[in-house]
Enzyme design. Sequence first.
Site, short mmCIF file in Angstrom:
data_model
loop_
_atom_site.label_atom_id
_atom_site.label_comp_id
_atom_site.label_asym_id
_atom_site.label_seq_id
_atom_site.Cartn_x
_atom_site.Cartn_y
_atom_site.Cartn_z
N GLY A 107 36.47 6.60 5.22
CA GLY A 107 35.55 5.63 4.79
C GLY A 107 35.39 5.72 3.13
N GLY A 158 34.13 2.92 0.56
CA GLY A 158 32.52 2.28 0.74
C GLY A 158 31.94 2.59 -0.76
N LEU A 164 29.50 4.62 -1.52
CA LEU A 164 29.68 6.16 -2.04
C LEU A 164 31.22 6.59 -2.04
CD1 LEU A 164 28.34 8.85 -2.34
CD2 LEU A 164 28.27 9.02 0.32
N ASP A 190 41.37 4.43 10.98
CA ASP A 190 39.95 4.15 11.81
C ASP A 190 39.71 5.61 12.41
OD1 ASP A 190 38.25 3.60 13.78
OD2 ASP A 190 39.29 1.85 14.31
N TYR A 197 21.03 2.83 13.63
CA TYR A 197 21.36 3.57 12.68
C TYR A 197 20.80 4.78 12.46
CZ TYR A 197 22.54 4.98 7.49
OH TYR A 197 22.84 5.34 6.30
P1 NAD Z 1 29.80 1.77 3.14
O1 NAD Z 1 29.28 0.60 4.05
O2 NAD Z 1 29.74 1.02 1.52
O3 NAD Z 1 31.03 2.57 3.54
C1 NAD Z 1 31.48 2.64 4.59
C2 NAD Z 1 33.05 2.64 4.71
O4 NAD Z 1 33.26 3.08 5.96
C3 NAD Z 1 33.58 1.14 4.57
O5 NAD Z 1 34.63 1.09 3.34
C4 NAD Z 1 34.30 1.03 5.85
O6 NAD Z 1 35.34 0.04 5.81
C5 NAD Z 1 34.50 2.23 6.47
N1 NAD Z 1 34.61 2.22 7.70
C6 NAD Z 1 33.87 1.41 8.73
N2 NAD Z 1 33.90 1.72 9.98
C7 NAD Z 1 35.04 2.51 9.93
C8 NAD Z 1 36.07 3.06 10.94
N3 NAD Z 1 35.93 2.70 12.18
N4 NAD Z 1 36.86 4.09 10.39
C9 NAD Z 1 37.12 4.18 9.03
N5 NAD Z 1 36.60 3.70 8.17
C10 NAD Z 1 35.51 2.73 8.72
O7 NAD Z 1 28.75 2.67 3.10
P2 NAD Z 1 28.33 3.97 2.00
O8 NAD Z 1 27.08 3.10 1.42
O9 NAD Z 1 29.43 4.26 1.19
O10 NAD Z 1 27.89 5.14 2.77
C11 NAD Z 1 28.62 6.05 3.13
C12 NAD Z 1 28.04 7.14 3.88
O11 NAD Z 1 26.60 7.43 3.43
C13 NAD Z 1 27.67 6.63 5.38
O12 NAD Z 1 27.61 7.63 6.24
C14 NAD Z 1 26.07 6.15 5.05
O13 NAD Z 1 25.42 6.27 6.48
C15 NAD Z 1 25.73 7.25 4.22
N6 NAD Z 1 24.44 6.94 3.57
C16 NAD Z 1 24.60 5.77 2.65
C17 NAD Z 1 23.40 5.41 1.83
C18 NAD Z 1 23.51 4.23 1.02
O14 NAD Z 1 22.33 3.92 0.36
N7 NAD Z 1 24.66 3.89 0.51
C19 NAD Z 1 22.17 6.01 2.33
C20 NAD Z 1 22.00 6.87 3.14
C21 NAD Z 1 23.18 7.38 3.68
N1 SER Z 2 20.68 2.83 2.21
C1 SER Z 2 21.01 3.05 3.73
C2 SER Z 2 20.68 1.91 4.51
O1 SER Z 2 19.77 0.85 3.83
C3 SER Z 2 20.21 4.33 4.27
O2 SER Z 2 20.71 5.06 4.99
O3 SER Z 2 21.09 1.50 5.50
#
Ligand code: NAD
Ligand code: SER
Length: 323
Positions: free
Chosen positions: A12, A15, A17, A56, A146
């Site tokens: 992932g 994304g 992060l 994936d 979620y």
């Molecule tokens: P994001 O949605 O920006 O990125 C997620 C990535 O996962 C994407 O690039 C997507 O293409 C990839 N993905 C989705 N399905 C997939 C699959 N089946 N196989 C492989 N890749 C796949 O999310 P993010 O904001 O970068 O979050 C990263 C992690 O941090 C997640 O687990 C999220 O729950 C957690 N998180 C994020 C936040 C936030 O505010 N961004 C807050 C709390 C927790």
């Molecule tokens: N920032 C994330 C969301 O809004 C929290 O995990 O889904």
Amino acid sequence: MNSETENILIIGACGQLGTELTLALREMYGAAQVIASDLQCRVPVLAESGPFEQLDVLDSRKLGQLVDTYKISHIYHLAAILSATGEKNPKLAWDVNMAGLLNVLELAREKKLKKVYWPSSIAVFGPHTPSQQTPQYAVMDPNTVYGISKQAGERWCEYYFQKYGIDVRSLRYPGLISYKTPPGGGTTDYAVEIYHKALEGEVYECFLKEKTYLPMMYMPDAVKATIQLMEAEAAKLTVRSSYNVGAISFSPEEIAAEIKKHISTFSIRYKPDYRQQIADSWPSSIDDSVARADWAWQPEYSLPTMTKDILSNLRKLKMQAVS
Ligand code: NAD
Ligand code: SER
């Protein structure tokens, strides 16, 4: 980390992060040892700066092959369907978030991986959780798919640690704010969009009410926390589900007021949608004293310092894009 024998796979990676974390880990451990992967390579810099693989996370066979090919010792499993997108497609969110994590944990057990990182979220909390300074251990009654998947994920992580000795580590991130990569469909995304609209000279229509307080964190702090936790001595970690980590707490009207200090013409209006109900079920601030005690967690950015940093950097990026 011994860079000659240890290799990292990031799942992932494209994304919000993953993009910044991958680049930070490549800087620390060497580009060749940090393999980025995602469904597709949507972020060219990740393929230009080191190895990239299409993956994936639901494809356990390919996951196993990559671990063998690159002699992977550490996995950062970031792939997930976030809160707002998850409510539109609950079955997909459950499958990706749950089956993906179990694939990674099973692989860690079979291949004896050294460490796994998996992020949880403030979404594990719910309407009956104390909302102010939510403690590490509290009532958890998440009401989004979620949040339910993250809560179950935390239990699985602790289970694999206790039962099989897998060194799995996790943080409950608050809303992450970045100007470099777009957010992926969360309830906290407004706090990213608002800066873009402000610099484009547009009125920002906010999907949350003006007084909705949520815990938030600037991306450099999130990257720092992740690396600090992964580098911490295992014996010091008392939490194997997921650590609360806090940084900033603010409402839409407060972030708007902070932006107005830099862009006096900026204005915001409010049009709450289905995401308001999600935000109302989450904490407004987080007690992260356990993380501070165990591995010396300390955030750096406040709302004013983050806003100043984002506006000056984003302005430069937008000017480069038009020139
Ligand atoms: P994001 O949605 O920006 O990125 C997620 C990535 O996962 C994407 O690039 C997507 O293409 C990839 N993905 C989705 N399905 C997939 C699959 N089946 N196989 C492989 N890749 C796949 O999310 P993010 O904001 O970068 O979050 C990263 C992690 O941090 C997640 O687990 C999220 O729950 C957690 N998180 C994020 C936040 C936030 O505010 N961004 C807050 C709390 C927790
Ligand atoms: N920032 C994330 C969301 O809004 C929290 O995990 O889904």
